[in-house]
Write an enzyme that holds these catalytic residues in place. Structure first.
Site, PDB file in Angstrom:
ATOM      1  CE1 TYR A 160      -3.636   2.585   0.647  1.00 27.17           C
ATOM      2  CE2 TYR A 160      -2.326   3.277   2.538  1.00 27.17           C
ATOM      3  CZ  TYR A 160      -3.383   3.495   1.658  1.00 27.17           C
ATOM      4  OH  TYR A 160      -4.167   4.608   1.802  1.00 27.17           O
ATOM      5  CG  ASP A 260       5.694   3.739   0.816  1.00 31.29           C
ATOM      6  OD1 ASP A 260       5.976   4.432   1.818  1.00 31.29           O
ATOM      7  OD2 ASP A 260       4.528   3.525   0.438  1.00 31.29           O
ATOM      8  CE  LYS A 288       1.106   5.208   8.133  1.00 28.34           C
ATOM      9  NZ  LYS A 288       1.051   4.178   7.147  1.00 28.34           N
TER      10      LYS A 288
HETATM   11  C1  LIG Z   1       0.394   4.743   5.733  1.00 25.93           C
HETATM   12  C2  LIG Z   1       1.145   4.470   4.492  1.00 25.93           C
HETATM   13  C3  LIG Z   1       1.030   5.313   3.373  1.00 25.93           C
HETATM   14  C4  LIG Z   1       0.041   6.451   3.308  1.00 25.93           C
HETATM   15  O1  LIG Z   1       0.304   7.433   4.232  1.00 25.93           O
HETATM   16  P1  LIG Z   1      -0.885   8.464   4.628  1.00 25.93           P
HETATM   17  O2  LIG Z   1      -0.225   9.427   5.563  1.00 25.93           O
HETATM   18  O3  LIG Z   1      -1.943   7.622   5.270  1.00 25.93           O
HETATM   19  O4  LIG Z   1      -1.348   9.081   3.379  1.00 25.93           O
HETATM   20  C5  LIG Z   1       1.848   5.061   2.295  1.00 25.93           C
HETATM   21  N1  LIG Z   1       2.719   4.043   2.303  1.00 25.93           N
HETATM   22  C6  LIG Z   1       2.841   3.216   3.350  1.00 25.93           C
HETATM   23  C7  LIG Z   1       3.854   2.107   3.301  1.00 25.93           C
HETATM   24  C8  LIG Z   1       2.046   3.386   4.474  1.00 25.93           C
HETATM   25  O5  LIG Z   1       2.158   2.546   5.507  1.00 25.93           O
END
Ligand SMILES: *Cc1c(COP(=O)(O)O)cnc(C)c1O
Length: 453
Positions: A160, A260, A288
């Site tokens: 994701y 990511d 995060k």
């Molecule tokens: C949470 C997450 C996102 C998206 O971040 P948001 O701040 O919710 O838009 C993208 N990539 C990874 C791996 C994530 O865990």
């Protein structure tokens, strides 16, 4: 001191106020929530409305306490309401909340992030979604200056990367439990035209040969390969050494490698999962933890690539609240705290491993098949038998058993992730007594699984 506020007095029904709030919320917010997995749809029951959070404890509107393993889905590695983070926000607050002009804290956080992660330049945004979306555009723009035919992105099934159109293809996280299946290698969401999704190719995670094959066939058309260096969004999946080597090979084919690290950055080590695993991506995305509980995302890499972003370069990306002084203050305090006490990572890993071993033992004693994947402070207990290395294996989990177990844990005062396909997070605020409490709730939850629901 006015924070934390008084706990609300417990009500007669354990969920009366949350239920009433949820009812009102559903009138004015779709599904009553502002992010789908919060709705408890896949595990049944109605969500708790949280009134306050402190350390490893969430207190809901009815005054019930829960031991928290969500950590706001990742940011709260130090625990909630950490004194240093709170102080940093309070120190920034009297001087204004948003300027629309540069401020010193942006420079300080950029210096800290580049130093810790070995990148040269970063651009701050306000969410992980913005970070990945912007990194992807930058990769296309950068590679496209000499090879405009490279239009494709390659991602991995069940990873994701936020909710930008191009990345909502075979995506993990809430989409594994909330999406209505549209069939095929199609978009994971309605509203994403198949023409957009067609520019995103999908490979299986941890399948080195599959990745090599796809790169051999389509590598010349691919601008970027984006991946979770350790997956959290299909539940925890650990990359194999073979797969990591295959990821590095994509650069030989002229594609940029985008790590990511929105979940894993500053979580698995000060230099993230890429630092831990010895990966060298061209671009990295953060979110995060980098905002310490306030909205911050970032993407970064070598100057040569990053200088392709506006105002120096032709790739446009902007943000009204980017580099927000309160958010920068929270991020700075969080990363500073992590750097000051790197023993935090050792403790997190020890506690998480102990929790994983305890869950495995208790499930075995109760005759419930589970497979626990852990790394650092991340853990998923998959309700199935056998290895879980990719999406297809994770998807075999017994989600009905998980849901029943989740509800028993919640009733026992433990707030686990309300989906089988998410990581839980141990924070620096968890104590050995918290782990004992968790395992005793888990023991009873596993035992009751054997009884009719
Ligand atoms: C949470 C997450 C996102 C998206 O971040 P948001 O701040 O919710 O838009 C993208 N990539 C990874 C791996 C994530 O865990």
């Amino acid at each position: 001191m006015t924070f934390p506020p008084e706990s609300p007095a417990p009500t007669a029904s354990l969920t009366a106020r949350s239920d009433a709030l949820f009812k009102r919320a559903q009138q004015v917010i779709p599904g009553g929530v502002n992010s789908p997995v919060r709705a408890f749809k896949s595990v049944g029951g109605s969500p708790r409305f949280i009134a306050r959070a402190d350390g490893a404890t969430l207190t809901d509107a009815d005054g019930q306490n829960y031991l928290d393993y969500i950590g706001s889905w990742g940011p709260m590695i130090l625990g909630h309401n950490h004194p240093a983070v709170r102080q940093a926000i309070q120190d920034a607050l009297p001087f204004g909340t948003s300027f629309g002009a540069p401020n010193e804290r942006e420079v300080l956080l950029a210096e800290l992030v580049t130093r810790l992660t070995g990148t040269e330049k970063v651009r701050f945004v306000s969410s992980g979604t913005e970070a990945t979306m912007s990194a992807l555009r930058l990769a296309r723009g950068f590679v496209g200056q000499t090879e405009p035919g490279r239009k494709y992105t390659l991602k991995f099934r069940g990873n994701y990367h936020g909710h930008a159109d191009a990345l909502l293809v075979e995506a993990g996280s809430g989409l594994m439990t909330n999406a209505t299946s549209l069939g095929g290698a199609a978009p994971s969401s309605a509203g994403v035209p198949p023409e957009y999704a067609a520019l995103t190719l999908v490979a299986e995670y941890n399948d080195a040969a599959g990745l090599d094959d796809l790169m051999a066939q389509r590598g010349h058309e691919i601008a970027a390969v984006i991946f979770e260096p350790v997956v959290g969004n299909a539940g925890v999946l650990i990359p194999s050494a073979d797969f990591l080597a295959a990821l590095h090979r994509v650069r030989g084919a002229g594609a940029l490698l985008i790590a990511d690290e929105v979940m894993t950055g500053f979580r698995l080590s000060l230099s993230g999962a890429t630092g831990l695993l010895g990966l060298e991506p061209d671009l990295t995305c953060w979110g995060k933890i980098i905002g310490g509980g306030l909205p911050v995302g970032a993407y970064g890499g070598r100057s040569e690539i990053m200088d392709f972003v506006s105002p120096l370069g032709p790739v446009y990306q902007a943000g009204t609240l980017s580099g927000n002084p309160l958010a920068m203050a929270a991020g700075l305090a969080t990363l500073t705290e992590l750097e000051r006490d790197p023993g935090i990572y050792t403790q997190l890993e020890r506690y998480t491993a102990a929790l994983g071993a305890g869950l495995s033992d208790l499930a075995a004693q109760a005759g419930v098949p589970i497979t626990v994947n852990t790394i650092g402070s991340m853990l998923t207990a998959f309700f199935l038998e056998g290895d879980v290395q990719h999406y297809g294996q994770a998807a075999r989990a017994d989600t009905a058993a998980f849901s029943q177990w989740f509800r028993a844990m919640l009733a026992g005062g433990v707030y686990w992730a309300p989906s089988q396909f998410e990581s839980i997070f141990v924070s620096a605020a968890h104590t050995p007594a918290d782990l004992d409490f968790t395992l005793s709730a888990a023991q009873s939850a596993f035992t009751h699984l054997k009884e009719p629901a």
